[in-house]
Design a protein around this motif. Structure first.
Motif, PDB file in Angstrom:
ATOM      1  N   ALA A 393       1.539   1.778  -8.272  1.00 31.97           N
ATOM      2  CA  ALA A 393       0.491   0.759  -8.449  1.00 31.97           C
ATOM      3  C   ALA A 393      -0.253   0.533  -7.144  1.00 31.97           C
ATOM      4  CB  ALA A 393       1.125  -0.543  -8.939  1.00 31.97           C
ATOM      5  N   ALA A 394       0.498   0.471  -6.020  1.00 30.44           N
ATOM      6  CA  ALA A 394      -0.124   0.222  -4.727  1.00 30.44           C
ATOM      7  C   ALA A 394      -1.080   1.359  -4.361  1.00 30.44           C
ATOM      8  CB  ALA A 394       0.950   0.079  -3.655  1.00 30.44           C
ATOM      9  N   THR A 395      -0.681   2.588  -4.702  1.00 33.55           N
ATOM     10  CA  THR A 395      -1.539   3.737  -4.388  1.00 33.55           C
ATOM     11  C   THR A 395      -2.844   3.655  -5.169  1.00 33.55           C
ATOM     12  OG1 THR A 395       0.481   5.038  -4.097  1.00 33.55           O
ATOM     13  CG2 THR A 395      -1.582   6.242  -4.254  1.00 33.55           C
ATOM     14  N   ARG A 396      -2.742   3.343  -6.467  1.00 35.09           N
ATOM     15  CA  ARG A 396      -3.970   3.217  -7.276  1.00 35.09           C
ATOM     16  C   ARG A 396      -4.860   2.112  -6.727  1.00 35.09           C
ATOM     17  NH1 ARG A 396      -2.482   2.260 -13.230  1.00 35.09           N
ATOM     18  NH2 ARG A 396      -4.713   1.845 -13.295  1.00 35.09           N
ATOM     19  N   GLY A 397      -4.224   1.000  -6.350  1.00 34.33           N
ATOM     20  CA  GLY A 397      -4.999  -0.128  -5.838  1.00 34.33           C
ATOM     21  C   GLY A 397      -5.707   0.215  -4.540  1.00 34.33           C
ATOM     22  N   ALA A 398      -4.982   0.885  -3.634  1.00 39.56           N
ATOM     23  CA  ALA A 398      -5.570   1.223  -2.336  1.00 39.56           C
ATOM     24  C   ALA A 398      -6.774   2.133  -2.517  1.00 39.56           C
ATOM     25  CB  ALA A 398      -4.519   1.901  -1.462  1.00 39.56           C
ATOM     26  N   MET A 399      -6.672   3.090  -3.449  1.00 44.22           N
ATOM     27  CA  MET A 399      -7.806   3.976  -3.692  1.00 44.22           C
ATOM     28  C   MET A 399      -8.981   3.183  -4.263  1.00 44.22           C
ATOM     29  SD  MET A 399      -5.695   7.207  -5.207  1.00 44.22           S
ATOM     30  CE  MET A 399      -7.086   8.242  -5.633  1.00 44.22           C
ATOM     31  N   ALA A 400      -8.664   2.260  -5.171  1.00 42.03           N
ATOM     32  CA  ALA A 400      -9.733   1.449  -5.763  1.00 42.03           C
ATOM     33  C   ALA A 400     -10.438   0.620  -4.690  1.00 42.03           C
ATOM     34  CB  ALA A 400      -9.147   0.542  -6.843  1.00 42.03           C
ATOM     35  N   VAL A 401      -9.647   0.109  -3.732  1.00 46.61           N
ATOM     36  CA  VAL A 401     -10.228  -0.702  -2.658  1.00 46.61           C
ATOM     37  C   VAL A 401     -11.203   0.132  -1.824  1.00 46.61           C
ATOM     38  CG1 VAL A 401      -9.652  -1.744  -0.425  1.00 46.61           C
ATOM     39  CG2 VAL A 401      -8.402  -2.424  -2.475  1.00 46.61           C
ATOM     40  N   ILE A 402     -10.765   1.322  -1.406  1.00 50.58           N
ATOM     41  CA  ILE A 402     -11.619   2.148  -0.542  1.00 50.58           C
ATOM     42  C   ILE A 402     -12.825   2.670  -1.314  1.00 50.58           C
ATOM     43  CG2 ILE A 402     -11.700   4.266   0.832  1.00 50.58           C
ATOM     44  CD1 ILE A 402     -10.172   1.967   2.118  1.00 50.58           C
ATOM     45  N   ASP A 403     -12.635   2.966  -2.607  1.00 47.16           N
ATOM     46  CA  ASP A 403     -13.767   3.457  -3.400  1.00 47.16           C
ATOM     47  C   ASP A 403     -14.735   2.328  -3.754  1.00 47.16           C
ATOM     48  OD1 ASP A 403     -12.835   6.021  -3.307  1.00 47.16           O
ATOM     49  OD2 ASP A 403     -11.761   5.925  -5.208  1.00 47.16           O
ATOM     50  N   GLY A 404     -14.376   1.090  -3.369  1.00 45.99           N
ATOM     51  CA  GLY A 404     -15.295  -0.020  -3.590  1.00 45.99           C
ATOM     52  C   GLY A 404     -15.227  -0.612  -4.979  1.00 45.99           C
ATOM     53  N   ASN A 405     -14.106  -0.438  -5.676  1.00 44.17           N
ATOM     54  CA  ASN A 405     -14.016  -0.955  -7.046  1.00 44.17           C
ATOM     55  C   ASN A 405     -13.304  -2.287  -7.144  1.00 44.17           C
ATOM     56  OD1 ASN A 405     -15.126   1.500  -7.539  1.00 44.17           O
ATOM     57  ND2 ASN A 405     -13.229   2.446  -8.221  1.00 44.17           N
ATOM     58  N   VAL A 406     -12.961  -2.884  -5.995  1.00 46.32           N
ATOM     59  CA  VAL A 406     -12.241  -4.150  -6.029  1.00 46.32           C
ATOM     60  C   VAL A 406     -13.029  -5.151  -5.210  1.00 46.32           C
ATOM     61  CG1 VAL A 406     -10.076  -5.326  -5.481  1.00 46.32           C
ATOM     62  CG2 VAL A 406     -10.033  -2.940  -6.187  1.00 46.32           C
ATOM     63  N   MET A 407     -13.153  -6.364  -5.733  1.00 50.84           N
ATOM     64  CA  MET A 407     -13.895  -7.415  -5.031  1.00 50.84           C
ATOM     65  C   MET A 407     -12.996  -8.004  -3.933  1.00 50.84           C
ATOM     66  SD  MET A 407     -16.689  -9.338  -5.412  1.00 50.84           S
ATOM     67  CE  MET A 407     -17.281 -10.933  -4.866  1.00 50.84           C
ATOM     68  N   ALA A 408     -13.555  -8.191  -2.713  1.00 46.13           N
ATOM     69  CA  ALA A 408     -12.752  -8.755  -1.627  1.00 46.13           C
ATOM     70  C   ALA A 408     -12.515 -10.238  -1.867  1.00 46.13           C
ATOM     71  CB  ALA A 408     -13.460  -8.547  -0.302  1.00 46.13           C
ATOM     72  N   ILE A 409     -11.426 -10.788  -1.274  1.00 45.73           N
ATOM     73  CA  ILE A 409     -11.222 -12.234  -1.420  1.00 45.73           C
ATOM     74  C   ILE A 409     -12.028 -12.983  -0.359  1.00 45.73           C
ATOM     75  CG2 ILE A 409      -8.964 -12.229  -2.555  1.00 45.73           C
ATOM     76  CD1 ILE A 409      -7.600 -12.448   0.080  1.00 45.73           C
ATOM     77  N   ASN A 410     -12.519 -12.250   0.657  1.00 54.20           N
ATOM     78  CA  ASN A 410     -13.417 -12.893   1.623  1.00 54.20           C
ATOM     79  C   ASN A 410     -14.696 -12.062   1.722  1.00 54.20           C
ATOM     80  OD1 ASN A 410     -12.000 -10.751   2.637  1.00 54.20           O
ATOM     81  ND2 ASN A 410     -11.764 -11.568   4.714  1.00 54.20           N
ATOM     82  N   PRO A 411     -15.492 -12.038   0.630  1.00 50.19           N
ATOM     83  CA  PRO A 411     -16.607 -11.078   0.546  1.00 50.19           C
ATOM     84  C   PRO A 411     -17.693 -11.314   1.593  1.00 50.19           C
ATOM     85  CG  PRO A 411     -16.631 -12.592  -1.319  1.00 50.19           C
ATOM     86  CD  PRO A 411     -15.380 -12.870  -0.576  1.00 50.19           C
ATOM     87  N   SER A 412     -17.761 -12.536   2.179  1.00 48.66           N
ATOM     88  CA  SER A 412     -18.870 -12.791   3.097  1.00 48.66           C
ATOM     89  C   SER A 412     -18.598 -12.184   4.475  1.00 48.66           C
ATOM     90  CB  SER A 412     -19.075 -14.293   3.229  1.00 48.66           C
ATOM     91  OG  SER A 412     -17.844 -14.888   3.556  1.00 48.66           O
ATOM     92  N   GLU A 413     -17.348 -11.782   4.733  1.00 51.30           N
ATOM     93  CA  GLU A 413     -17.033 -11.243   6.061  1.00 51.30           C
ATOM     94  C   GLU A 413     -17.460  -9.784   6.167  1.00 51.30           C
ATOM     95  OE1 GLU A 413     -14.238 -12.577   8.326  1.00 51.30           O
ATOM     96  OE2 GLU A 413     -13.553 -14.285   7.134  1.00 51.30           O
ATOM     97  N   GLU A 414     -17.415  -9.290   7.386  1.00 52.98           N
ATOM     98  CA  GLU A 414     -17.808  -7.907   7.635  1.00 52.98           C
ATOM     99  C   GLU A 414     -16.773  -6.966   7.005  1.00 52.98           C
ATOM    100  OE1 GLU A 414     -17.811  -5.078  11.551  1.00 52.98           O
ATOM    101  OE2 GLU A 414     -17.440  -7.232  11.758  1.00 52.98           O
TER     102      GLU A 414
END
Length: 1312
Positions: A393-414
């Motif tokens: 699950a962590a591997t799938r999530g990490a790929m989703a994060v880098i591919d830009g498919n997950v919304m950040a919890i602090n989206p206004s930051e750099e």
């Protein structure tokens, strides 16, 4: 059921009577016996058989065991050929429905011969989906695309391509016409010795089962989903759209009662049933009705599926990725398409309540009881399962994060600062956020911190203290980014970090707090981890007591559990890479050019090093004390101080030999009794016994002081992990302790350079370890506690070694590793600047610059294909992997290689002499294909399986179409099966004492337990199977040996990779057992496969290649292919001579093998020449009277006679012309038995008649030979025993048969 021996006998008897015995493992448990040391009672589990009645087929019986669950019978039925199309059913016994999750023993009335009825249940939407998914899996069951794409824990295996005929059924048929069958033995050109060609395509041969039989053209969800309300009330659940192989388009309704055709078309909705009005509970039965092709092909497909070896189908615990793949057609796949666009996070179909609470699962499994064996098995199994699910699950999530498919919890930051939560897992990027690591090396430190932290988590998990919890942690490297995935502490997100940390420091030691409960928990880890409990000052100059490094934080979660996190400095710092102003390092370090400033200040010593250092100090302690006691005895104790001053540093530099058994061997005789006394004395004093006289106490105190022990009454070395940590201050009162600790760290740094690295080089020279590629070299280094940053130093030592030629393979692997690791560092930053649409262009450009001889490759910018009207402005919060600069496109080969050399100098302190790939290949004897494999494995690149023209100067080797994929590189914790491991070790011990039968039973038991914890696929099970196969072979049971070794090969391919050095080893063992079972052509094709893989992974010039070529040569000799046989045997002779020296016993054996082939060809002069060489070696090494020397001299006589006879005959012919009467000449075609005997000799297998008396004689003989070898100074410590050195009775795996490198460091070691 297994109980440990610590409960009273009466209780055991009661327990046995009280409950039906459970089995501990697979369906057939081996009755083990009471093992020495730990008393274990194994009760045979009584399985029984039940009869299954399913609609539409004949009743059949099924073997079950009482502790299985009802749902496991469901699984079996869904896998069986005749019932595989059913998913939605229940089992009834005497009209009562059985509960899915109950164990069979708890079902009343279930016994031998009971009849279970399969009853079809009504569908729900969930059940209908599961059914469609299952049908799709059945249709794709032979399709390898999931393995190539690295999905769902599928991985590749090619063994079946080479063993068409491995099976007990047909070896019988073969045996009758055995030696007569002509065999085609010619290997492909590229496998022959001396071939320069290294093709890539044979790596993944096309399996004939892969051209899948087409059952359907399309099976997808229909566009009419979901059913409208009025149809829902008629029981419609969903609609499917199917195009049959005959091109008929049909629309199908899945209803609560089953599946039927409806009258809808693509544009017109009509849910009424169509003709034929056939309602079927299973989709397969409906499709059988409407499509004859489906009916025929589906049946064939299922037959094939069931015939495949289960190990080719079972999922592996962790995903294995393939770095090459053939071009695949992309097919429509309803289930994959649906998965991609629904919000399916984990596997919610199987779990009520949608997403999984990972933290709760990880911690609850740790809390399971562990008092007796069944409880421990259950606990370890649960821990392992949750870890492998969490990693996926962590591997799938990490790929989703880098591919830009997950919304950040602090989206206004750099971008770099963003954090993410997905599927109850917290993700952060490896950048230095808020200057947290400013003093430690910024982003570089932030990049290594996660792996250090993971090592800490691994260590604390292994110590397994009750009440102390760590986070689930996985580190994923993907597309140049490092992502840390962690389970979430309950309540942590609502609170501020300052409030929640009640132990440790969040600002690297300015404010530090402590907590009694944490001290108590961590105190329990301090002895195994060798961490010193110490005091530090906080910003208010108060003393705070800690039992870990200051960064280690303690947080109590809302669930009341005590968590520790940020374990990045669990181990003491490595002073060789941490220059501290005003601190002098020992002379061994300064001589080697240390301390060197590293890129970050988080360099730690490895746990293996700490353990080896403490072990070394313990031996020193024992010696010093024994020496003093003996001096006391002799009344020489006038000058006790001399010992204290001659403290450890000097004694260390003197003892060149690595610590361990060698160190004490010299003084064994004199001081053995002394050491025993010291041990006794040390125990008395440690127990605070007043009986010990003060002078003996003095002895122990002096010895303790000399080795740096923290206690003066017992040997106890621990490290303070905060020493030399920037920002940490120690109270005045501790200055002495701090000074000693600093000295200890300096000694440890010196120990790494003066003992561990030379020890490694010595082991490589003696071929005690045989690395074959970068990964196995890294493995060997890490087992000795040497970090990869010392690679340059290891290579320097190899270059300076007197045996430089015998280390040629290590040098080549080391240089290749140095180059690819440096290239990986550059590639990481290179990739961060590439947006998704330019990924394949950028990677192929990098590979061209790295490996292609083409002087000026041009990168294709992604804008080539499509023209966009407006350029969008750069956004601040792009996903991490969406940079849009094209800086990467200007890289040139010259620049890249300049950077690689610079990186090698800066990071590894090694000067590479090459400005281009061709120079590197030329100077160091590397292969481009090997470099390609290494860089692909390290970075996760997958390339197209085709022949690349690396050396063409007219066109670049790679185009963007050649880069198929980029996979994550995942680091995670590997939970262990401890009990199984103990069984395994006691089994090995038994085998080494010569009790093969008992050893075999113990190892079978271990296999059961491993299966219980890990499931069917695991590296350690692989080692277990290999050893079992070897034992069965030695005991003469070839079929059993074959079957176990076949499993070992399949498992190694699936779990470690199809060209992993371990897999190559397994192929060689399997070939031997095939030959012994008279499957000659199979044996040859397996050996050719092994040779091809070794050429690809390393090349020809490797000590292991000599063994492989001897094997091939012998088998070819056996099938009378003499010329071909000679090519391999002569190559083996050349390689052996290079790596073992011309005087080695191995070389003598090699000469003898070559001589035998020349004899078979009747070329007696060459035969005599080789046998004479061998005879000379035996004579000088072993003396005239040794049986080997005598055998050789006999053979020489026999050859001479044959040569004379031949000459006589020739003369006779010359004299009398054709009328001469010639006695028929005897040419010896080798018998299979003699070939097999030689094969066993070179593979280090010794057969022993198992009578006790023979064993005793053998042991005496072994001891005698051992002294003989010690005496002959130039003893050639060959990797596998020669015919002259029978190993201790049937020691099955000796060092050479399997390089330690090729194993998981903690996997069961199979060395004798």
């Amino acid at each position: 059921m297994l109980l440990n021996g610590d409960c009273p006998e009466s209780l055991k008897k009661e327990e046995q009577a009280a409950e039906p015995p459970r089995e501990n493992g697979l369906d057939e448990a081996e009755p083990g016996d009471e093992t020495t040391g730990q008393e274990v009672i194994v009760i045979q589990d009584t399985g029984f058989s039940v009869k299954i009645l399913a609609p539409g087929i004949e009743p059949f019986s099924l073997q079950v065991s009482p502790q299985e669950m009802v749902q496991e019978i469901h699984q079996v039925l869904m896998d069986r050929e005749d019932t595989c199309h059913r998913t939605c059913f229940s089992l009834h016994l005497d009209g009562n429905m059985l509960d899915h999750f109950s164990e069979l023993r708890s079902v009343e009335g279930l016994q031998e011969g009971s009849v279970l009825r399969v009853v079809e249940e009504p569908y729900t939407v969930r059940e209908a989906r599961i059914h469609v998914r299952h049908v799709r899996d059945l249709l794709k069951s032979l399709d390898p695309s999931d393995a190539f794409n690295g999905v769902d824990c599928n991985s590749l295996s090619f063994l079946s391509v080479f063993t068409d005929a491995l099976g007990p059924s047909d070896s019988g048929k073969r045996k009758k016409g055995l030696e007569m069958d002509p065999i085609d033995c010619t290997p492909p050109e590229y496998i022959l010795p001396g071939s320069r060609e290294r093709p890539l395509c044979p790596l993944q041969p096309q399996n004939r089962d892969w051209k899948p039989l087409q059952c359907l053209k399309v099976l997808t969800m229909s566009g009419w989903n979901p059913p409208p309300g009025n149809r829902k009330m008629h029981g419609d659940l969903m609609y499917l759209f199917v195009i049959t192989a005959e091109d008929r388009q049909v629309s199908i309704t899945a209803s609560t009662r089953g599946f039927y055709l409806n009258q809808s078309t693509a544009y017109h909705f009509n849910p009424k049933p169509a003709s034929p009005r056939f309602l079927s509970h299973s989709l397969v039965e409906l499709l059988n009705q409407i499509s004859p092709t489906f009916k025929k092909n589906f049946a064939v497909l299922q037959k094939k599926r069931v015939q495949r070896h289960p190990f080719e189908r079972i999922a592996t615990p962790f995903q294995v990725y393939s770095w090459t793949a053939p071009q695949a057609e992309h097919a429509m796949d309803c289930v994959r398409a649906e998965d991609a666009y629904t919000s399916r996070l984990g596997y919610e179909e199987h779990i009520p309540g949608q997403t999984r609470d990972w933290n709760e699962e990880l911690q609850t499994t740790r809390e399971l009881p562990r008092k007796n064996l069944p409880e421990r098995l259950l606990r370890e199994r649960a821990i392992f399962k949750v870890h492998s699910d969490f990693t996926a699950a962590a591997t799938r999530g990490a790929m989703a994060v880098i591919d830009g498919n997950v919304m950040a919890i602090n989206p206004s930051e750099e971008t770099k600062m963003q954090m993410f939560i997905w599927n109850n897992i917290f993700f952060s990027l490896g950048f230095d956020v808020r200057d947290h690591y400013k003093d430690f090396g910024g982003d570089v430190a932030a990049y290594v911190a996660p792996t250090n932290d993971l090592n800490g988590v691994r260590t604390y998990n292994a110590v397994d203290v009750e009440g102390l919890y760590t986070l689930g942690t996985v580190v994923v490297d993907y597309r140049g980014y490092r992502v840390t995935a962690q389970s979430i502490i309950p309540g942590i997100l609502e609170r501020d970090q300052e409030q929640s940390v009640i132990y440790g420091s969040i600002d690297f030691g300015k404010t530090v707090v402590s907590h009694p409960r944490y001290l108590e928990l961590l105190e329990r880890t301090s002895r195994p981890l060798k961490i010193l409990r110490h005091r530090v000052l906080n910003d208010r100059d108060e003393e705070v007591e800690l039992c870990s490094s200051v960064e280690c934080k303690g947080i109590i979660g809302n669930d009341g559990r005590h968590y520790i996190l940020d374990l990045l400095r669990t181990f003491p710092p490595d002073l060789n890479f941490l220059p501290v102003p005003g601190e002098e390092l020992p002379e061994e370090c300064t001589r080697a050019g240390f301390p060197r400033a590293h890129r970050h200040k988080l360099c730690c010593l490895r746990q293996e090093l700490v353990d080896a250092f403490v072990e070394h100090r313990y031996l020193l302690f024992m010696k010093l004390a024994a020496l003093q006691l003996m001096q006391q005895k002799a009344g020489k104790l006038e000058n006790p101080t001399s010992l204290e001053n001659g403290g450890p540093p000097s004694s260390e530099s003197k003892s060149e030999d690595p610590p361990g058994p060698e160190a004490e061997r010299e003084e064994e005789g004199s001081s053995a009794s002394g050491l025993a006394k010291v041990k006794e004395l040390a125990e008395t004093i440690a127990a605070d016994d007043s009986t010990a006289d003060p002078r003996s106490r003095e002895v122990i105190r002096n010895a303790c002081k000399a080795v740096g022990s923290i206690s003066s009454t017992a040997f106890d070395i621990r490290f303070n992990p905060d020493i030399f940590s920037p920002g940490v201050r120690f109270p005045e009162s501790c200055q002495d302790e701090v000074r000693d600790q600093k000295q200890l760290l300096k000694d440890a740094a010196a120990f790494l350079l003066s003992c561990q690295i030379p020890g490694l080089v010595k082991d490589c020279t003696e071929h005690a370890v045989l690395p074959m590629d970068g990964a196995t070299l890294a493995e060997v280094m890490r087992q000795r506690g040497i970090n990869m940053r010392y690679l340059g130093k290891v290579l320097d030592l190899v270059l300076r070694s007197p045996a430089r030629d015998q280390l040629d393979h290590v040098y080549k692997i080391g240089i290749g590793e140095l180059i690819t690791r440096s290239a990986k560092h550059i590639f990481k930053t290179y990739l961060q600047g590439v947006e998704l649409s330019g990924l394949s262009a950028a990677i192929s450009h990098f590979l061209n610059c790295f490996l292609s001889s083409y002087p000026n490759p041009v990168a294709h910018l992604p804008a080539d294909e499509l023209v966009s009207k407006k350029r969008n402005k750069r956004r601040k919060n792009r996903p991490p992997g969406a940079a849009d600069n094209t800086a990467w496109a200007v890289m040139t080969p010259q620049e890249l290689w300049k950077n690689i050399c610079q990186e090698a100098k800066n990071y590894y302190d090694f000067s590479l002499e090459c400005e281009s790939v061709d120079q590197a290949v030329e100077t160091y004897g590397l292969q481009k294909i090997t470099l390609l494999r290494e860089i692909s494995l390290k970075t996760g690149i997958q390339i197209l399986l085709k022949e690349y023209s690396f050396d063409s100067r007219h066109k670049p080797a790679f185009t963007e179409e050649d880069v198929l994929n980029i996979f994550p590189v995942v680091k995670h914790v590997n939970p262990k099966a401890s009990d199984a491991f103990h069984f395994f070790q006691s089994g090995q011990a038994k085998v080494q004492q010569g009790f093969l039968k008992e050893g075999c039973e113990l190892i079978n038991e271990a296999l059961n337990l491993f299966n219980n914890v890990y499931g069917a696929m695991h590296v350690e099970i692989c080692a277990c199977l290999r050893l079992l196969a070897r034992l069965h072979y030695i005991m003469g049971d070839y079929t059993e040996a074959l079957s176990n070794q076949q499993k070992a090969v399949l498992m190694s391919e699936r779990v470690m990779g199809i060209e992993h050095p371990n897999t190559i080893q397994e192929y060689m063992h399997l070939a031997l057992y095939c030959f012994a079972s008279s499957q000659l052509s199979t044996a040859l094709s397996l050996l050719y496969r092994a040779r091809y893989l070794m050429l690809l992974v390393f090349g020809e010039d490797h000590p292991e290649m000599a063994l492989l070529d001897n094997n091939i040569g012998l088998v070819l000799h056996g099938v009378m292919e003499y010329d071909l046989s000679l090519r391999f045997l002569e190559n083996a002779l050349a390689v052996s001579t290079k790596y073992h020296g011309p005087k080695a016993l191995k070389v003598a054996l090699s000469h003898h093998l070559v001589a035998r082939v020349y004899e078979s060809k009747a070329e007696f002069r060459s035969a005599l020449q080789h046998e004479k060489e061998g005879y000379t070696i035996y004579k000088t090494q072993l003396g005239e009277d040794h049986e080997k020397t005598k055998e050789s001299s006999e053979y020489l006589k026999c050859l001479t006679q044959q040569a004379v006879a031949l000459q006589r005959t020739m003369n006779e012919i010359y004299r009398n012309g054709s009328s001469a009467n010639i006695p028929p000449l005897k040419f010896t075609a080798p018998s299979m038995a003699s070939v097999l005997e030689q094969l066993n000799v070179i593979n280090g297998i010794l057969f022993i008649p198992l009578s006790q008396k023979d064993l005793e004689n053998l042991k005496a003989e072994v001891a005698r030979r051992h002294q003989l070898q010690e005496a002959s100074r130039n003893r050639d410590r060959a990797e596998e025993p020669m015919a002259t050195e029978p190993e201790p009775a049937g020691d099955p795996e000796d060092v050479g048969s399997q390089p330690q490198a090729a194993k998981d460091p903690s996997s069961p070691s199979l060395q004798g």
